[in-house]
Design a protein around this motif. Structure first.
Motif, PDB file in Angstrom:
ATOM      1  N   ALA A  69       0.763  -1.153   0.252  1.00 15.98           N
ATOM      2  CA  ALA A  69      -0.022  -0.134   0.116  1.00 15.98           C
ATOM      3  C   ALA A  69       0.863   1.297  -0.071  1.00 15.98           C
ATOM      4  N   ALA A  71       3.855   1.457  -1.053  1.00 15.12           N
ATOM      5  CA  ALA A  71       4.659   1.579  -2.462  1.00 15.12           C
ATOM      6  C   ALA A  71       3.695   2.190  -3.380  1.00 15.12           C
ATOM      7  N   ALA A  72       2.353   1.759  -3.495  1.00 15.32           N
ATOM      8  CA  ALA A  72       1.509   2.316  -4.401  1.00 15.32           C
ATOM      9  C   ALA A  72       1.335   3.677  -4.207  1.00 15.32           C
ATOM     10  N   VAL A  75       3.979   5.450  -5.934  1.00 19.74           N
ATOM     11  CA  VAL A  75       3.833   5.488  -7.295  1.00 19.74           C
ATOM     12  C   VAL A  75       2.549   6.288  -7.952  1.00 19.74           C
ATOM     13  N   ASP A  76       1.553   6.283  -7.038  1.00 14.17           N
ATOM     14  CA  ASP A  76       0.371   7.175  -7.606  1.00 14.17           C
ATOM     15  C   ASP A  76       1.072   8.773  -7.925  1.00 14.17           C
TER      16      ASP A  76
ATOM     17  N   HIS B   2      -4.934  -1.224  -6.498  1.00 15.77           N
ATOM     18  CA  HIS B   2      -3.724  -0.403  -7.065  1.00 15.77           C
ATOM     19  C   HIS B   2      -3.857  -0.134  -8.384  1.00 15.77           C
ATOM     20  N   SER B   3      -3.413   1.112  -8.962  1.00 12.43           N
ATOM     21  CA  SER B   3      -3.268   1.388 -10.135  1.00 12.43           C
ATOM     22  C   SER B   3      -2.289   0.864 -10.903  1.00 12.43           C
ATOM     23  N   ASP B   4      -1.256   0.192 -10.044  1.00 16.80           N
ATOM     24  CA  ASP B   4      -0.046  -0.324 -10.534  1.00 16.80           C
ATOM     25  C   ASP B   4      -0.189  -1.705 -10.572  1.00 16.80           C
ATOM     26  N   LEU B   7       1.905  -3.693  -8.571  1.00 15.71           N
ATOM     27  CA  LEU B   7       1.559  -3.825  -6.881  1.00 15.71           C
ATOM     28  C   LEU B   7       0.228  -4.802  -7.047  1.00 15.71           C
ATOM     29  N   THR B  11      -0.100  -8.084  -4.547  1.00 12.34           N
ATOM     30  CA  THR B  11      -1.198  -8.123  -3.680  1.00 12.34           C
ATOM     31  C   THR B  11      -2.191  -9.227  -3.875  1.00 12.34           C
ATOM     32  N   LEU B  43       9.757  -5.435  -3.980  1.00  8.38           N
ATOM     33  CA  LEU B  43       9.611  -3.977  -4.060  1.00  8.38           C
ATOM     34  C   LEU B  43      10.960  -3.437  -4.376  1.00  8.38           C
ATOM     35  N   ARG B  46      12.158  -4.278  -7.969  1.00 10.85           N
ATOM     36  CA  ARG B  46      11.032  -4.108  -9.128  1.00 10.85           C
ATOM     37  C   ARG B  46      11.634  -3.901 -10.625  1.00 10.85           C
TER      38      ARG B  46
END
Lengths: 234, 163
Positions: A69, A71-72, A75-76, B2-4, B7, B11, B43, B46
């Motif tokens: 979470a 890391a997200a 990244v956002d 997550h938009s990624d 990730l 998850t 992470l 990556r």
């Protein structure tokens, strides 16, 4: 046909070709001992599943989900920057409007600046000029690439930047751009729109920690440039 | 979520990674330690994951390598201690009978050599094909199948009545 233990295992595990599968199936049908062996292998698989599959439905501990979470979030911020970068790469803007606009802003702001007022711990004149007038996703004439802009909890405007000599974060106050973080160099500046280097990732992570609220979007950044990066009204 | 995609992918893999970790490690706390270490390593690494390649194999490989590194540095004394512990912590599963049976599985697995244990877990629990499991471990398929066979035979001998 003699069926080795290895072949029987491969049959039970679904690893055989159709032809071999048919052969083993036939052998099993004719040999009760072989059928018993195969059944035991199946039973072992079931026993192992009964032991380990319940883990799949257990709630995940926070210590496993939290790093992802976090890391997200970083990244956002990067995604916002990326989106803006794409917007500015539209041909019409890239080749006409942006340089013209930037030139106007540089002219206005350079005239307004008294020379050599850089203080220790503050950005020098070149970097300050880049921070003053360059939109995020763009590269200033001195090679400084602006990563993102944001505001801290007390309303100060801050900008993360990347430069060959070392990137960092600077926040604007009455004396100019105070350097809040000086990171490592982001690597060779081969192209104008390079990928973020590993140094950039550390800077972005630090920006995430300093920021209160989302990154400034392109309109907010334009407005901040126009108003000299004044702190937000509290 | 997550938009990624990277990730989001990890998850989504977490429950399966925990299952694999709980077979490798000898108690639930060690399993989550291992899982957490794998997530953190992923992470950090990556950049090494290539988009278009399988994220699950990559994650399993990371976890497996961390476990091997850890297993190599484990002392003989720790191992014996952990084996005793492993039998004692499955009581929460449910019926007395089931618990006894399951703790037998744990004990039988704990007695397998590490290379047989990972082969058994990847194929029989995680459901990987031989080629996929061999790729995760980084060994030839023939090596994988012979380890799997030996591991399976040892387990069947130990769990004969239960299986």
């Amino acid at each position: 046909m003699t069926i080795s233990a290895e072949l029987l295992a491969a049959y039970v595990d679904g690893e055989l070709s159709e032809l071999d599968t048919a052969r083993v199936r036939k052998a099993i049908a004719e040999d009760p001992a072989l059928a018993e062996q195969a059944a035991q292998m199946e039973a072992l698989r079931k026993l192992l599943s009964a032991r380990f599959d319940p883990v799949l439905s257990q709630p995940l501990p926070e210590r496993l989900t939290a790093p992802l979470a976090d890391a997200a979030k970083v990244v956002d911020l990067g995604a916002v920057r990326e989106e803006r970068r794409r917007w500015f790469e539209r041909p019409a803007l890239r080749y006409a409007a942006v340089p013209a606009l930037a030139a106007c802003l540089v002219a206005v702001l350079v005239i307004g600046r008294s020379p050599d007022k850089a203080m220790p711990g503050y950005a020098g004149e070149q970097l300050a000029a880049a921070l003053d007038t360059t939109l995020s996703g763009q590269t200033a004439p001195d090679g400084t690439r602006l990563l993102i802009s944001f505001r801290t909890a007390d309303g100060a405007a801050c900008r993360a930047y990347s430069a060959q000599s070392g990137g960092g974060i600077a926040c604007h106050d009455d004396n100019g751009w105070k350097l809040r973080m000086a990171g490592s160099a982001s690597g060779p500046q081969g192209t104008e729109y390079q990928q973020a280097g590993s140094g950039d990732a550390a800077i972005m992570a630090a920006a995430q920690d300093l920021a209160s609220g989302p990154a400034l979007d392109q309109a907010a950044e334009q407005s901040a440039i126009g108003q000299g990066w004044k702190p937000a009204p509290r | 979520m997550h938009s990624d995609a990277f990730l989001a992918g990890i998850t989504e893999l977490l429950p399966r990674l925990r299952r694999f970790a709980s077979g490798l490690a000898r108690n639930p706390v060690d399993a989550d330690d291992l899982c957490q270490a794998a997530v953190e390593r992923a992470l950090l690494s990556r950049q090494q994951w290539q988009e278009g390649t399988r994220l699950d194999s990559w994650m399993y490989r990371i976890m497996r390598n961390l476990w091997i590194d850890e297993a190599r540095s484990r002392t003989r004394r720790d191992k014996t201690f952990a084996e005793e512990e492993a039998g004692a912590q499955v009581g929460a599963i449910g019926a007395q009978e089931a618990a006894t049976e399951l703790s037998m599985v744990d004990r039988a697995l704990a007695n397998l050599p590490d290379d047989q244990r990972e082969a058994v877990l990847l194929v029989l629990v995680e459901g990987y094909k031989y080629a996929e499991a061999a790729d995760i471990i980084g060994c030839p398929i023939g090596t994988l199948t012979s380890r799997l066979l030996r591991g399976r035979e040892a387990l069947m001998a130990k769990l004969g009545e239960a299986a």
